[in-house]
Each structure stands twice: as structure tokens, then as C-alpha cells.
Design a protein around this motif. Structure first.
Motif, PDB file in Angstrom:
ATOM      1  N   SER A 197       0.842  -1.196   0.000  1.00 41.77           N
ATOM      2  CA  SER A 197       0.000   0.000   0.000  1.00 41.77           C
ATOM      3  C   SER A 197       0.876   1.244   0.000  1.00 41.77           C
ATOM      4  N   LEU A 198       0.409   2.251  -0.705  1.00 40.93           N
ATOM      5  CA  LEU A 198       1.102   3.533  -0.804  1.00 40.93           C
ATOM      6  C   LEU A 198       0.116   4.634  -0.447  1.00 40.93           C
ATOM      7  N   PHE A 199       0.504   5.491   0.495  1.00 39.10           N
ATOM      8  CA  PHE A 199      -0.326   6.624   0.906  1.00 39.10           C
ATOM      9  C   PHE A 199       0.459   7.917   0.657  1.00 39.10           C
ATOM     10  N   LEU A 200      -0.135   8.819  -0.093  1.00 36.60           N
ATOM     11  CA  LEU A 200       0.458  10.131  -0.357  1.00 36.60           C
ATOM     12  C   LEU A 200      -0.478  11.214   0.160  1.00 36.60           C
ATOM     13  N   THR A 201       0.062  12.136   0.944  1.00 32.12           N
ATOM     14  CA  THR A 201      -0.742  13.213   1.517  1.00 32.12           C
ATOM     15  C   THR A 201      -0.041  14.549   1.286  1.00 32.12           C
ATOM     16  N   LEU A 202      -0.781  15.512   0.749  1.00 34.38           N
ATOM     17  CA  LEU A 202      -0.264  16.863   0.528  1.00 34.38           C
ATOM     18  C   LEU A 202      -1.145  17.850   1.276  1.00 34.38           C
ATOM     19  N   ASP A 203      -0.549  18.587   2.204  1.00 35.66           N
ATOM     20  CA  ASP A 203      -1.249  19.637   2.945  1.00 35.66           C
ATOM     21  C   ASP A 203      -0.655  20.985   2.565  1.00 35.66           C
ATOM     22  N   GLN A 204      -1.509  21.881   2.114  1.00 32.40           N
ATOM     23  CA  GLN A 204      -1.073  23.211   1.701  1.00 32.40           C
ATOM     24  C   GLN A 204      -1.844  24.265   2.501  1.00 32.40           C
ATOM     25  N   LYS A 205      -1.128  25.002   3.348  1.00 33.51           N
ATOM     26  CA  LYS A 205      -1.770  26.099   4.068  1.00 33.51           C
ATOM     27  C   LYS A 205      -2.040  27.236   3.095  1.00 33.51           C
ATOM     28  N   LEU A 206      -3.277  27.715   3.105  1.00 31.52           N
ATOM     29  CA  LEU A 206      -3.675  28.749   2.159  1.00 31.52           C
ATOM     30  C   LEU A 206      -3.535  30.143   2.767  1.00 31.52           C
ATOM     31  N   PHE A 207      -4.285  30.414   3.803  1.00 31.06           N
ATOM     32  CA  PHE A 207      -4.188  31.681   4.525  1.00 31.06           C
ATOM     33  C   PHE A 207      -4.833  31.492   5.880  1.00 31.06           C
ATOM     34  N   LYS A 208      -4.334  32.243   6.858  1.00 31.70           N
ATOM     35  CA  LYS A 208      -4.789  32.105   8.241  1.00 31.70           C
ATOM     36  C   LYS A 208      -4.817  30.617   8.616  1.00 31.70           C
ATOM     37  N   ASP A 209      -6.004  30.101   8.988  1.00 29.60           N
ATOM     38  CA  ASP A 209      -6.075  28.701   9.384  1.00 29.60           C
ATOM     39  C   ASP A 209      -6.743  27.833   8.329  1.00 29.60           C
ATOM     40  N   TRP A 210      -6.734  28.269   7.075  1.00 30.67           N
ATOM     41  CA  TRP A 210      -7.313  27.482   5.988  1.00 30.67           C
ATOM     42  C   TRP A 210      -6.243  26.575   5.381  1.00 30.67           C
ATOM     43  N   THR A 211      -6.639  25.338   5.147  1.00 32.69           N
ATOM     44  CA  THR A 211      -5.726  24.335   4.596  1.00 32.69           C
ATOM     45  C   THR A 211      -6.416  23.558   3.492  1.00 32.69           C
ATOM     46  N   TRP A 212      -5.664  23.292   2.448  1.00 37.10           N
ATOM     47  CA  TRP A 212      -6.132  22.426   1.365  1.00 37.10           C
ATOM     48  C   TRP A 212      -5.367  21.113   1.485  1.00 37.10           C
ATOM     49  N   SER A 213      -6.104  19.996   1.595  1.00 37.85           N
ATOM     50  CA  SER A 213      -5.490  18.679   1.770  1.00 37.85           C
ATOM     51  C   SER A 213      -5.893  17.753   0.632  1.00 37.85           C
ATOM     52  N   THR A 214      -4.929  16.980   0.164  1.00 36.84           N
ATOM     53  CA  THR A 214      -5.182  15.998  -0.885  1.00 36.84           C
ATOM     54  C   THR A 214      -4.517  14.691  -0.486  1.00 36.84           C
ATOM     55  N   GLN A 215      -5.264  13.592  -0.623  1.00 34.72           N
ATOM     56  CA  GLN A 215      -4.733  12.276  -0.283  1.00 34.72           C
ATOM     57  C   GLN A 215      -4.988  11.292  -1.419  1.00 34.72           C
ATOM     58  N   TYR A 216      -4.036  10.397  -1.586  1.00 34.59           N
ATOM     59  CA  TYR A 216      -4.192   9.320  -2.555  1.00 34.59           C
ATOM     60  C   TYR A 216      -3.667   8.037  -1.927  1.00 34.59           C
ATOM     61  N   ALA A 217      -4.396   6.952  -2.150  1.00 34.89           N
ATOM     62  CA  ALA A 217      -3.954   5.646  -1.654  1.00 34.89           C
ATOM     63  C   ALA A 217      -4.054   4.616  -2.765  1.00 34.89           C
ATOM     64  N   TYR A 218      -3.033   3.790  -2.854  1.00 31.98           N
ATOM     65  CA  TYR A 218      -3.045   2.658  -3.774  1.00 31.98           C
ATOM     66  C   TYR A 218      -2.739   1.404  -2.964  1.00 31.98           C
ATOM     67  N   MET A 219      -3.564   0.385  -3.120  1.00 31.83           N
ATOM     68  CA  MET A 219      -3.372  -0.864  -2.384  1.00 31.83           C
ATOM     69  C   MET A 219      -3.414  -2.026  -3.366  1.00 31.83           C
ATOM     70  N   ASP A 220      -2.510  -2.954  -3.180  1.00 29.90           N
ATOM     71  CA  ASP A 220      -2.399  -4.111  -4.066  1.00 29.90           C
ATOM     72  C   ASP A 220      -2.230  -5.350  -3.191  1.00 29.90           C
ATOM     73  N   MET A 221      -3.243  -6.227  -3.210  1.00 27.11           N
ATOM     74  CA  MET A 221      -3.210  -7.450  -2.411  1.00 27.11           C
ATOM     75  C   MET A 221      -3.225  -8.657  -3.344  1.00 27.11           C
ATOM     76  N   ASN A 222      -2.325  -9.602  -3.101  1.00 28.70           N
ATOM     77  CA  ASN A 222      -2.237 -10.808  -3.917  1.00 28.70           C
ATOM     78  C   ASN A 222      -2.239 -12.041  -3.011  1.00 28.70           C
ATOM     79  N   TYR A 223      -3.161 -12.958  -3.304  1.00 33.37           N
ATOM     80  CA  TYR A 223      -3.307 -14.181  -2.524  1.00 33.37           C
ATOM     81  C   TYR A 223      -2.962 -15.381  -3.408  1.00 33.37           C
ATOM     82  N   ASP A 224      -2.133 -16.251  -2.901  1.00 32.06           N
ATOM     83  CA  ASP A 224      -1.782 -17.487  -3.600  1.00 32.06           C
ATOM     84  C   ASP A 224      -1.945 -18.629  -2.607  1.00 32.06           C
ATOM     85  N   GLY A 225      -3.088 -19.310  -2.684  1.00 35.80           N
ATOM     86  CA  GLY A 225      -3.310 -20.357  -1.701  1.00 35.80           C
ATOM     87  C   GLY A 225      -4.521 -21.194  -1.997  1.00 35.80           C
ATOM     88  N   GLY A 226      -4.928 -21.911  -0.982  1.00 35.26           N
ATOM     89  CA  GLY A 226      -6.093 -22.768  -1.069  1.00 35.26           C
ATOM     90  C   GLY A 226      -6.783 -22.838   0.269  1.00 35.26           C
TER      91      GLY A 226
END
Length: 720
Positions: free
Chosen positions: A283-312
Motif C-alpha cells: 500500500s502507498l499513501f500520499l498526503t499533501l497539505d497546503q496552508k492557504l491563509f490564516k487557518d485554511w488548509t487544502w489537503s489531498t490524499q491518494y492511496a493505492y493498495m495491491d493485495m495478492n493471494y496465492d493459496g487454497g
């Protein structure tokens, strides 16, 4: 001995790596909060991943946070091992414990979030491991500020460890019953000073057996993360988690016609020659927080998850001529799960006169897929005598390697997924110097869920489960003083669903696409005591689940459905957490949950308890640390878990009674903590009771999974 040497070598390597950076921190002053042995049981703020700008005391919602300190004191290693004991009404329902946790609360299974993003999937995600957990937040009831497509019971949010900007390293070794050997390292430090570039690396390796035959698990975790601040207003955090899991079987089910827990606790139906399962999870998590002005913030997140099962996996049924013979059959378990999740939102505050508005507005996108082949191996049946198991199936009779492949043309090819886009806005209006807070919010979600099992052909008339819904949210919170508040909240959820309904014009029926709808009405009070050292939360609620598909009894045995079912959950919850007196930390909670069917075409189901519910759940955990005198640094801990009025997860359509006997587990521990060193010994299931969960098959047989009998764990940690 081999396992000890492996773990010792692993810890030695970790220690050597960490010491290279620890010399850089020799001039950094250690900060000790509230005394040398202070234990952080009570958290006052939610994590930033929940988007909110409000302390827990002022939230119009019941949110319970579990700190990593609590997990360490209880020597809890993953989500399946009693983490839920720290939250009122939450309970783990069995099935494939080595892989994932199915947690129920308020009458239904709840979703799994990680760092504020919904990562739920079929048979996933993999059990969150304590080595990468910073805290776990249980959000009770719908939470429109996070999402509105799902069950109204709520969700739990796993917040993973991130760089702190300080040099603080630790290693830990844990051993215990059933050949448990586990090594961990948490390396936290600075690459470029002044907060420009920080790092954290979490490593874990473990191997353990079981109280049953032919059951062994190995696990490896590598989890690096970086925080980069190119400017004073921009923060980028990147986290990568890799988990490797190898196990003999997903869940140690036992079956018998003689009742629950009628077999020896050490019995296992698995065979040492059956195929083992390997899971690789990234899994990969990317987070970008950008303060705009005063106490305002713009946040962007992205997640990629890859699960592989080999069994019975194996399953089976009893021989019709001998009830002691269980005929096992083998199935393929090749699966791939992929998640793409994206969020972007702004948050901040503004004033209109004497009124403060705390605003959140944003966009969410999710695409979660799961594909699997569960085909059975038709060429062999593998009988076992449940009263006298003999192991060692002839390998030449087992499926060849070519059987274990993922085929889209297989009769049991499973194609499942969820895809959605969502827009959300919330305004928390603070009035009368923040004495009164009114929350007004709304979310529009357009979502699609789909499932094909067995394989659905392109001409299948069952449509994709698509729906678009607007869900409002209204909350109010009032502070009588800074330590005492009351709240109320109304919130809604929905889930797309589809089936086939009867049609006079079409003998094959017509699509039925009425979405499932849920809502929650709740009130509660919150109180901090003795300067905020401990707090209490009390809540009552009513959840309704509407448009549940039920069988069309007017046209029986044709597979037609109607959207007429309804379930209702009413309950009371109490949570107490924190330092009651100096040195004594407690977690005490209780929940009464009456979750049942109130509408159904089949009158015999009305009044039936919802699957996975327990009417009464009460947990207590006490931890006392001596702070003075000859015993300074020593600690004692004790706890228990009680569940009464339990119902299996098997479903409302089950033909047999699904009630389970009451559950009572006990724990006791002794520990010692110094400035840089700690040791903790825990004895679990002190009374050595036969603890289990399970269900009753439609043929009348019983199936269950035992919890471990009396067992111990020893954990040794060092900070530097």
C-alpha cells in the motif's frame, strides 16, 4: 532455537542501523509528559485524517480513540487480538482470523478505514499490525464527513505511524506460548533539520505456531515513511507498507453434530500437506497539505493498495453413514485486490459577527476491486475422523500446481467491486463563545457496487448496483463548561444493491435496484474528570436499516426479491478511559445492543436478532504503575471481556437457531518500566475456559473456531 537466533539477528541488525542515527540526537532534550511513568490512555483530539477541526469533547458524535500505549500494555499484536475490548459494543466476529478482522458494532459489520480512507474489501484488508499503528479511532454511527455509502453502524480508522521530527528509536522482542517469536524496530528521525525532511521506518518479523495441529504463521512488515516540507506552508507525506504473510490455514474451523465446543481444543481439520497460503500486500499513501491563509488548509490524499493471494482452503460435509467422518474438499484461493482512493478538500474557519464557522468541503473518489477464483478440486475427497484425527494425506492425491491459478472463465470466478464519486460540505457553527455548536452538512454520492458469484455471464439480467443519493447530516453540541458537554446527531447512509423482482410481462423478472438505506438518531453526554485525566461518554441511539431485500413469498422458489425488509438497532453505550487516580489507568465500557428484524415477508424472522450481534458487552482493563518507593516502575494489570446474548454471523435466512453461549475472557499481567527499558508479561485466558465463536449449519451441524486456551506473552522493549 533456530527461531530465537533468527529474531535475535533481526533485532541486532535493527539496533545497528538505528544507532547510526541515534548519535545525532544526543543534544536533543527528552520531553516527559505528566511524570516518568505516564501512560497515554486518553486522547483529546481526533487525528487529522478524520478532517475535523474539533476536539473530541465538542464533537456531535461518539468517537473512541485507542492509543498505541494501550495496545502495548495489552501486548496486542493485530486487529484480531482483542483491540475491540477497548471500545463499547465492538466485537470481532470470527472467520479467517489470519487474514482479516470482521468487526461488528451497533448490530452490523463496520467498515475499515486507514488514514481516513475506506479500504474495505472482500476478505480484506489484511489485519492491521500493531507495529505500524499509531492509534485506532472507532467512529460510531454514520459519519457523513468521511463518507455516506455503507452501513450506518460506523467504521474504525487505523492511523499509521508517521515521522515525528524527533530522534526517538525503539526495538522490541516478544515471545510466548505456541513458539511465538517476534522482533520489531521503530526508527524515527531527521534527515534535514528544521522539519524540512523527516523519516520513519517500521520493521517487523514474526513466526508463531498454534494450540492446534498443523497451523503455523510467518509475517514480515517493512513500512518506511517520509515527510517533506519544501516551504513553511507545504507538507508532503509518503508512506509505503509491505506485508508478507504465510500461513497454513485461514481459520481453524471445527465441525461436529454433537454441539459447540464438543471436540478437543487442540483438534484441527487441516492437514500438514494441504497447500499453504501466501499473501503479499502493498500500500502507498500520499498526503499533501497546503496552508492557504490564516487557518485554511487544502489537503489531498491518494492511496493505492495491491493485495495478492496465492493459496487454497478446505471445506466439507459429514459422511451420511458415519457422523464422525468429515469429508474434506479442497478449493482454490487465487485472488487479487486493487484499490485506488482519492480525496481532496479544504477546511478552515471564518467569522460572521460573533459566530464562527468551521467549514469542510471536498471531493472523494474510490475504486476498489477484488477478483478471485474459488473453484473446487473435483478429483478428490479427504476424509478425517473428527474423534481421532490422522494427518498426512498422500501428496500424490492432492491438486497439482496448475490447479492453483486465477481463471476468469472458472465457474466460481468472483468479480466484486465498489466505485463512487462524492461531494461533501459541512459547516460547524459556533455560537455564544463556542458554548453551542450546530453542524449542518450534506453529501451527494454516486456509487456502483457489483458482485459476480458464481460467474455472471455478459447476458445475465442482474444489473450493476448503481445509485445516487443526497444524505444530510445535522448535529448539535452544547458545552455546560469546558469539561462537560451534551450532543445529538442525525445522519444517513445508503448502499447500491440489485436483484430480480417478479414481472407479469417478463417470466425472467425485472431488475430491482432500490438502494439499501440507513439512518442514525443519537444523543449523548461527555465529561472530563479531574482536570481532564479521564473522561466518560454515554450515548443512546436508534439505527434503522431499510430496503433490505427479502424473498418474494408470493412467488416462491423462483429467486425473486422484494425491498421490504427492515432492521432496527437500539442501544446504550458507556465508555470510561484514562487515569482515575495517580498511576491507575483504566478502560471500562459497556454496551446494550438490541438489533433485530422488524419487517420481513417471512413473519417467522420478525424479532430475530441481527447476525453478529451481542446484546450485552462489558469490558474492563486496569493498569497500575508504582511511581515511588521500592516498587517504583513496577506495574500490575488485569482485565476481562464479557459478551452475553451472542448471535452468530450466519445470516437471517439460517434455518437453525444461531444463538451462542456467553463469553468471558480474563487477563493478568505484571510489568516493569524504566526510562529506556520495559518488560511486560501477560497471561491470557487465565481461567482456561473453552472460548469460541461459531454458527449452526442448515443441516443441523455445528461449526466453531476456538480462541486460544491459557497462554502467556513476554514483551521486552528498549528506547534509544
Amino acid at each position: 532455537m533456530k527461531n530465537v537466533l533468527i529474531c535475535a539477528s533481526l533485532l541486532g541488525s535493527m539496533l545497528t542501523f538505528a544507532q547510526k542515527d541515534s548519535t545525532k540526537s544526543k543534544d536533543i532534550e527528552e520531553v516527559v509528559v505528566k511524570g516518568k511513568y505516564y501512560q497515554k490512555y486518553k486522547l483529546n483530539e481526533v487525528s487529522g485524517s478524520l478532517r475535523l477541526q474539533t476536539p473530541i469533547m465538542e464533537l456531535p458524535q461518539n468517537v473512541q480513540s485507542i492509543s498505541s500505549q494501550v495496545l502495548a500494555d495489552q501486548i496486542t499484536l493485530n486487529m484480531s487480538e482483542g483491540i475491540v475490548r477497548n471500545v463499547s459494543g465492538a466485537r470481532k466476529v470470527e472467520h479467517w482470523d489470519n487474514v482479516y478482522s470482521n468487526v461488528f458494532m451497533r448490530g452490523a459489520s463496520i467498515a475499515t478505514y486507514m488514514n481516513g480512507m475506506n479500504v474495505s474489501s472482500t476478505w480484506g484488508p489484511i489485519n492491521p499490525d500493531a507495529s505500524i499503528i499509531d492509534r485506532i479511532e472507532f467512529v460510531k454511527g454514520p459519519a457523513g464527513f468521511m463518507g455516506s455509502m455503507g452501513d450506518p453502524a460506523g467504521f474504525y480508522n487505523v492511523v499509521t505511524k508517521k515521522p515525528t521530527g524527533k530522534f526517538q528509536n525503539s526495538v522490541r522482542f516478544t515471545t510466548g506460548s505456541y513458539n511465538l517469536f517476534r522482533g520489531e524496530a521503530d526508527l524515527d528521525g531527521v534527515i534535514v533539520k528544521n522539519g524540512v525532511l523527516d523519516y520513519r521506518l517500521n520493521l517487523m518479523g514474526s513466526t508463531n505456531g498454534s494450540w492446534t495441529e498443523n497451523d503455523k504463521t510467518k509475517k514480515i512488515i517493512v513500512a518506511p515513511s517520509l515527510t517533506f516540507r519544501p516551504t513553511k506552508t507545504t507538507t508532503l507525506t509518503a508512506q509505503y507498507n509491505y506485508q508478507f504473510l504465510n500461513f497454513s490455514q485461514p481459520g481453524a474451523y471445527l465441525m461436529s453434530n454433537d454441539g459447540y465446543a464438543s471436540l478437543n481444543v487442540h483438534t484441527n481439520f487441516n492437514d500438514k500437506n494441504f497447500k499453504k497460503t501466501e499473501v503479499k500486500d502493498q500500500s502507498l499513501f500520499l498526503t499533501l497539505d497546503q496552508k492557504l491563509f490564516k487557518d485554511w488548509t487544502w489537503s489531498t490524499q491518494y492511496a493505492y493498495m495491491d493485495m495478492n493471494y496465492d493459496g487454497g482452503s478446505w471445506w466439507g460435509s459429514f459422511d451420511t453413514n458415519n457422523s464422525n467422518i468429515f469429508n474434506r474438499t479442497l478449493s482454490n484461493w487465487q485472488a487479487v485486490g486493487k484499490n485506488h482512493i482519492f480525496q481532496t478538500y479544504v477546511r478552515g474557519s471564518l467569522k460572521t459577527g460573533n459566530i464562527v464557522h468551521k467549514v469542510i468541503a471536498g471531493f472523494d473518489y474510490g475504486d476498489r476491486k477484488y477478483n478471485a477464483d474459488f473453484s473446487g478440486y473435483a478429483a478428490g475427497v479427504y476424509p478425517i475422523n473428527i474423534q481421532n484425527p490422522q494427518y498426512g494425506v498422500d501428496p500424490s492425491t492432492l491438486p497439482p500446481d496448475s490447479f492453483y491459478t486465477l481463471s476468469t472463465a472458472a465457474p466460481f470466478y468472483n468479480d466484486q467491486g465498489v466505485k463512487y464519486t462524492s461531494y461533501y460540505a459541512q459547516d460547524q457553527i459556533e455560537m455564544f463563545n463556542n458554548k453551542l455548536r450546530l453542524t449542518l452538512a450534506g453529501r451527494y454520492t454516486n456509487g456502483k457496487t457489483y458482485a459476480g458469484y458464481p460467474f455472471y455471464s455478459p447476458n445475465n439480467i442482474v444489473p450493476k448496483d448503481t445509485a445516487g443519493e443526497f444524505t444530510p447530516r445535522v448535529g448539535v453540541s452544547y458545552s455546560f463548561n469546558e469539561n462537560f458537554s451534551a450532543y445529538g446527531v442525525f445522519d444517513k447512509t445508503f448502499v447500491p444493491q440489485s436483484a430480480i423482482q417478479y414481472s407479469d410481462a417478463n417470466p425472467n423478472g425485472e431488475p430491482l435496484t432500490t438502494p439499501f438505506k440507513g439512518q442514525n438518531l443519537e444523543v449523548g453526554i461527555k465529561k472530563d474528570w479531574f482536570g481532564g485525566k479521564w473522561n466518560s461518554t454515554f450515548a443512546v441511539y436508534e439505527i434503522t436499516r431499510q430496503n433490505i431485500f427479502t424473498s418474494d413469498t408470493a412467488h416462491p422458489n423462483l429467486g425473486f426479491s422484494l425491498a421490504t425488509g427492515e432492521q432496527r438497532a437500539r442501544g446504550f453505550e458507556a465508555d470510561i478511559k484514562g487515569e482515575i487516580v495517580k498511576g491507575l489507568n483504566v478502560v471500562i465500557n459497556y454496551a446494550y445492543t438490541d438489533a433485530k428484524t422488524v419487517k420481513d415477508n417471512d413473519a417467522t424472522r420478525i424479532g430475530q436478532q441481527s447476525p453478529g450481534n451481542a446484546k450485552n458487552v462489558q469490558n474492563t482493563w486496569l493498569s497500575y504503575r508504582f511511581e515511588n518507593g521500592m516498587l517504583s516502575g513496577f506495574g500490575l494489570s488485569a482485565g476481562y471481556q464479557y459478551q452475553g446474548g451472542r448471535q452468530s454471523w450466519f445470516g437471517t435466512s439460517a434455518k437453525q437457531d444461531q444463538t451462542l453461549e456467553d463469553y468471558f475472557d480474563t487477563n493478568f499481567g505484571i510489568s516493569y518500566a524504566a526510562k529506556k527499558f520495559d518488560v511486560n508479561l501477560i497471561l491470557n485466558n487465565v481461567l482456561n475456559r473453552k472460548l469460541y465463536s461459531g454458527y449452526r449449519n442448515d443441516d443441523g451441524s455445528y461449526a466453531w473456531i476456538y480462541n486460544a486456551p491459557r497462554n502467556w506473552r513476554l514483551s521486552i522493549g528498549y528506547k534509544f
